[in-house]
Design an enzyme around this catalytic site. Structure first.
Site, mmCIF file in Angstrom:
data_model
loop_
_atom_site.group_PDB
_atom_site.id
_atom_site.type_symbol
_atom_site.label_atom_id
_atom_site.label_comp_id
_atom_site.label_asym_id
_atom_site.label_seq_id
_atom_site.Cartn_x
_atom_site.Cartn_y
_atom_site.Cartn_z
ATOM 1 N N SER A 1 2.247 -9.687 -0.413
ATOM 2 C CA SER A 1 1.815 -8.284 -0.436
ATOM 3 C C SER A 1 2.052 -7.561 0.879
ATOM 4 C CB SER A 1 0.342 -8.205 -0.831
ATOM 5 O OG SER A 1 -0.455 -9.025 0.002
ATOM 6 N N LYS B 1 0.821 -1.214 0.000
ATOM 7 C CA LYS B 1 0.000 0.000 0.000
ATOM 8 C C LYS B 1 0.855 1.264 0.000
ATOM 9 C CE LYS B 1 -4.391 -1.632 1.756
ATOM 10 N NZ LYS B 1 -4.200 -3.099 1.827
ATOM 11 N N GLU C 1 -10.890 6.642 2.406
ATOM 12 C CA GLU C 1 -11.758 5.773 3.177
ATOM 13 C C GLU C 1 -10.988 4.491 3.440
ATOM 14 O OE1 GLU C 1 -11.934 5.503 -0.130
ATOM 15 O OE2 GLU C 1 -11.763 3.323 -0.184
HETATM 16 C C1 LIG Z 1 -4.988 -4.150 1.395
HETATM 17 C C2 LIG Z 1 -4.220 -5.389 1.206
HETATM 18 C C3 LIG Z 1 -4.487 -6.299 0.154
HETATM 19 C C4 LIG Z 1 -5.646 -6.134 -0.793
HETATM 20 O O1 LIG Z 1 -5.543 -5.080 -1.685
HETATM 21 P P1 LIG Z 1 -5.201 -5.245 -3.223
HETATM 22 O O2 LIG Z 1 -5.580 -3.934 -3.793
HETATM 23 O O3 LIG Z 1 -6.014 -6.376 -3.791
HETATM 24 O O4 LIG Z 1 -3.745 -5.522 -3.333
HETATM 25 C C5 LIG Z 1 -3.675 -7.397 0.001
HETATM 26 N N1 LIG Z 1 -2.647 -7.643 0.860
HETATM 27 C C6 LIG Z 1 -2.371 -6.811 1.883
HETATM 28 C C7 LIG Z 1 -1.242 -7.151 2.791
HETATM 29 C C8 LIG Z 1 -3.133 -5.668 2.100
HETATM 30 O O5 LIG Z 1 -2.861 -4.862 3.134
#
Ligand SMILES: *Cc1c(COP(=O)(O)O)cnc(C)c1O
Length: 414
Positions: free
Chosen positions: A382, A91, A113
């Site tokens: 992620s 993010k 948001e």
């Molecule tokens: C917010 C989040 C996601 C989901 O968001 P995407 O836009 O689909 O990437 C995935 N993994 C983590 C660790 C997150 O914080």
């Protein structure tokens, strides 16, 4: 981005668009102009990369998971380490990029948001760094469920506004944030958290997140000698998936796999799978056309996932197009499968993926053994799982954790 399906600006095949109230039209034109100018300027990208390498942890490493590879006896498993970003997830890439753009536009205030709170924390961090005022809209229900994130947002200097209308969750917070924007378009930018929403947001967020795929493409070549057979990423709105996929979309030999939240199972009605399950249908909501989980009247359904970040009714219009054209394969992982894969990853590699990210691990683990040892796959990690300690400890039914929480409760007079 190098996805060539765009026929008119903001559309990906039949998906996308900008369904916005007329009063916001001028603001979106200005935003699009500023973004297209930045996108065409190599110096802007350089500034972004430089910021991410000094404020976050870019380039993030690509880790060869040797123990897991041996365990499954198939493909060499590589893990792209977005967990090492500041605030613990991909993010940061998006919010810092938008922060630079806001600075260029001369605006002084950002709003966002947030459902689970991760995007709110990332945005509050960016606002502090750039010296912007920051207001975060959050459903009252979510404010109560995500206290640690609310705590950090406030400590970072943001104002958190609990939204009490409707179901008091994410979609109500989105409505409220748009209401704010309409009244303060001149000095305020709305920081979209994922590759959804009206044009140019999907294109913009995908562009900032493409830094993941650009790095990963070079790293796998350097470490493994050639490109991977498959790339796996979890899909909430779709930003981390689009981020890593863009490094490989031009190479048809690389299969791209998006993994959605299977929740209690795809037949249970308690999941957040818009593309892998049969429950999704085309619709227009929150300013864009995509596949949504909705009833026959177009009302959004309640979704479920153990991973708050995947618990969302819509999905990126870019991914809806890639799904329709069969350029990305979609699968789903259940809550139970996620817990098992998390346990294995912690024990075998000493890594703690976020519950969201672990969805991608589940599908990769199911398929790794079918591939040869001379092949490679990449899993996009992620984010990190520290934020999930309450959920994970509860799921593993950890007795000493329960004791600890009870004692803390007593300390505070519960
Ligand atoms: C917010 C989040 C996601 C989901 O968001 P995407 O836009 O689909 O990437 C995935 N993994 C983590 C660790 C997150 O914080």
């Amino acid at each position: 981005m190098n996805h060539k399906a765009m026929n008119k600006p903001g559309y990906y095949g039949e998906w996308g668009g900008a369904f916005i109230p007329e009063v916001l039209y001028q603001t979106f034109c200005e935003l699009n102009e500023a973004f297209q100018k930045a996108k065409a300027d190599p110096a802007f990208w350089q500034e972004y990369v430089s910021l991410m390498s000094t404020y976050s942890c870019r380039p993030t490493p690509l880790t060869h998971a040797e123990n897991l590879s041996r365990h499954f006896g198939g493909a060499q498993i590589f893990i792209k380490r977005e967990d090492l970003n500041h605030t613990g997830a991909h993010k940061a890439n998006n919010v810092m990029g938008q922060g630079l753009l806001v600075k260029k536009m001369g605006k002084k205030r950002v709003i966002a948001e947030t459902g689970a709170g991760q995007h709110g924390v990332a945005t509050a961090t960016m606002a502090a760094k750039f010296g912007f005022a920051c207001t975060i809209y959050m459903g009252e229900e979510d404010v109560m469920r995500q206290r640690p994130n609310v705590f950090w947002m406030e400590k970072l200097g943001a104002t958190v506004v609990p939204v009490t209308s409707g179901s008091k969750t994410l979609k109500d917070a989105i409505n409220e944030a748009f209401r704010d924007w309409v009244t303060r378009m001149d000095d305020t930018h709305y920081v979209m958290g994922t590759v959804c929403g009206p044009h140019p947001f999907p294109e913009m967020v995908a562009w900032f997140q493409s830094i993941i795929g650009r790095e990963a493409c070079g790293q796998i070549k350097q470490q493994f000698g050639r490109q991977p057979s498959r790339v796996y990423a979890c899909v909430g709105g779709g930003s981390n998936a689009m981020g890593i996929f863009q490094g490989f979309l031009d190479n048809p030999a690389v299969e791209l796999v998006g993994v959605e939240a299977g929740g209690k199972g795809l037949d249970s009605g308690r999941h957040a799978s818009r593309l892998a399950a049969k429950d999704g249908s085309p619709g227009v909501a929150q300013g864009y056309k995509s596949m949504f989980l909705q009833n026959s009247d177009g009302q959004m359904m309640d979704t479920h996932s153990v991973a708050a970040g995947l618990d969302y009714v819509g999905v990126s219009p870019i991914l809806a197009d890639l799904w329709q054209k069969k350029l990305v394969r979609f699968a789903a992982a259940t809550d139970a499968e996620v817990m098992a894969a998390l346990d294995l990853t912690m024990k075998k590699e000493g890594l703690i993926p976020a519950l969201e990210s672990t969805h991608a691990f589940v599908q990769a683990f199911k398929e790794a053994g079918d591939l040869g040892r001379d092949e490679a796959i990449i899993i996009n990690m992620s984010g990190r799982g520290d934020k999930d300690i309450f959920t994970i400890a509860h799921a593993f039914n950890d007795p000493s954790w329960k004791e600890f929480i009870k004692k803390k409760g007593i300390e505070y007079g519960a």
